[in-house]
Design an enzyme around this catalytic site. Structure first.
Site, PDB file in Angstrom:
ATOM      1  N   HIS A 286       0.843  -1.208   0.000  1.00 42.89           N
ATOM      2  CA  HIS A 286       0.000   0.000   0.000  1.00 42.89           C
ATOM      3  C   HIS A 286       0.877   1.256   0.000  1.00 42.89           C
ATOM      4  CE1 HIS A 286      -3.012  -2.711   2.319  1.00 42.89           C
ATOM      5  NE2 HIS A 286      -3.571  -2.470   1.153  1.00 42.89           N
TER       6      HIS A 286
ATOM      7  N   LYS B 297     -15.564  -8.328   5.061  1.00 38.87           N
ATOM      8  CA  LYS B 297     -14.432  -8.739   5.897  1.00 38.87           C
ATOM      9  C   LYS B 297     -14.681  -8.429   7.360  1.00 38.87           C
ATOM     10  CE  LYS B 297     -10.991  -7.754   2.276  1.00 38.87           C
ATOM     11  NZ  LYS B 297      -9.968  -6.761   1.836  1.00 38.87           N
TER      12      LYS B 297
ATOM     13  N   ARG C 221      -2.455  -5.932  -8.139  1.00 35.22           N
ATOM     14  CA  ARG C 221      -1.200  -6.674  -7.968  1.00 35.22           C
ATOM     15  C   ARG C 221      -1.003  -7.707  -9.058  1.00 35.22           C
ATOM     16  NH1 ARG C 221      -3.061  -8.320  -2.087  1.00 35.22           N
ATOM     17  NH2 ARG C 221      -4.905  -8.433  -3.394  1.00 35.22           N
TER      18      ARG C 221
ATOM     19  N   SER D 122      -2.888  -7.987   3.062  1.00 35.37           N
ATOM     20  CA  SER D 122      -3.149  -7.798   4.494  1.00 35.37           C
ATOM     21  C   SER D 122      -3.634  -9.112   5.114  1.00 35.37           C
ATOM     22  CB  SER D 122      -4.210  -6.713   4.703  1.00 35.37           C
ATOM     23  OG  SER D 122      -3.764  -5.493   4.178  1.00 35.37           O
TER      24      SER D 122
END
Ligand code: PNS
Length: 165
Positions: free
Chosen positions: A24, A48, A97, A135
């Site tokens: 990030h 989440k 990504r 993460s």
């Protein structure tokens, strides 16, 4: 404003940042020189369960983005495009990504465009060396006491140690 004049460009970089990783931060470092103002917008992802509270995530991000003078960190609740409008931002910035991110990102970008056609999503690529970093994996490794150095800022490493000790 005369035709061709430059309007200050504000971009919103939204995410759950639970926790912020060096991937990030790499994206923030790449985007900060491009936009006049970059707002890192921390929120909850309805899909989440978060480890860090919104306030903790904002505090951590503030401390690790301190050196960037045109970067602000804000927490928000509600619709991302509403937050973008309230902050006069016409760009939503997201990192991609790998190809596996694309489908999810495309769906969100198109849905955001449907709700607010004036706001454009811009995708940027983090350094290849962070292409496997997430993460989710950071939390899993930290919970098992196996998080290697260099993937998250030191403050995150400490906060994770405290959470799982
Ligand atoms: O880092 P994440 O968890 O991939 O970020 C996802 C996030 C927070 C950007 C997304 O869930 C979001 O925009 N939430 C705010 C609510 C919203 O606007 N939802 C509609 C998305 S099309």
């Amino acid at each position: 404003m005369p035709p061709g004049a430059h309007k200050p460009a504000t971009a919103i970089y939204p995410g759950s940042f639970d926790p912020v990783t060096n991937g990030h931060l790499d994206l923030i470092a790449r985007a900060a020189p491009i936009f006049d103002r970059l707002i890192v917008a921390v929120t909850k992802n309805a899909e989440k369960q978060h480890l860090f509270t919104l306030q903790e995530r904002v505090e951590i991000l503030e401390s690790v983005t301190f050196e960037f003078k045109n970067v602000e960190v804000k927490g928000f609740e509600g619709l991302l495009v509403d937050f973008a409008r309230e902050n006069s931002a016409r760009v939503i910035l997201r990192g991609i990504r790998a190809v596996s991110d694309y489908e999810y990102e495309l769906q969100m970008a198109m849905m955001n465009r449907k709700v607010e056609p004036e706001i454009e999503t811009v995708f940027m690529l983090p350094a290849l060396s962070y292409s496997y970093l997430s993460s989710r994996l950071v939390k899993e490794l930290a919970s098992l006491n196996g998080l290697p150095k260099g993937l998250v800022p030191d403050i995150v490493q400490e906060r994770l140690r405290a959470k799982f000790s």
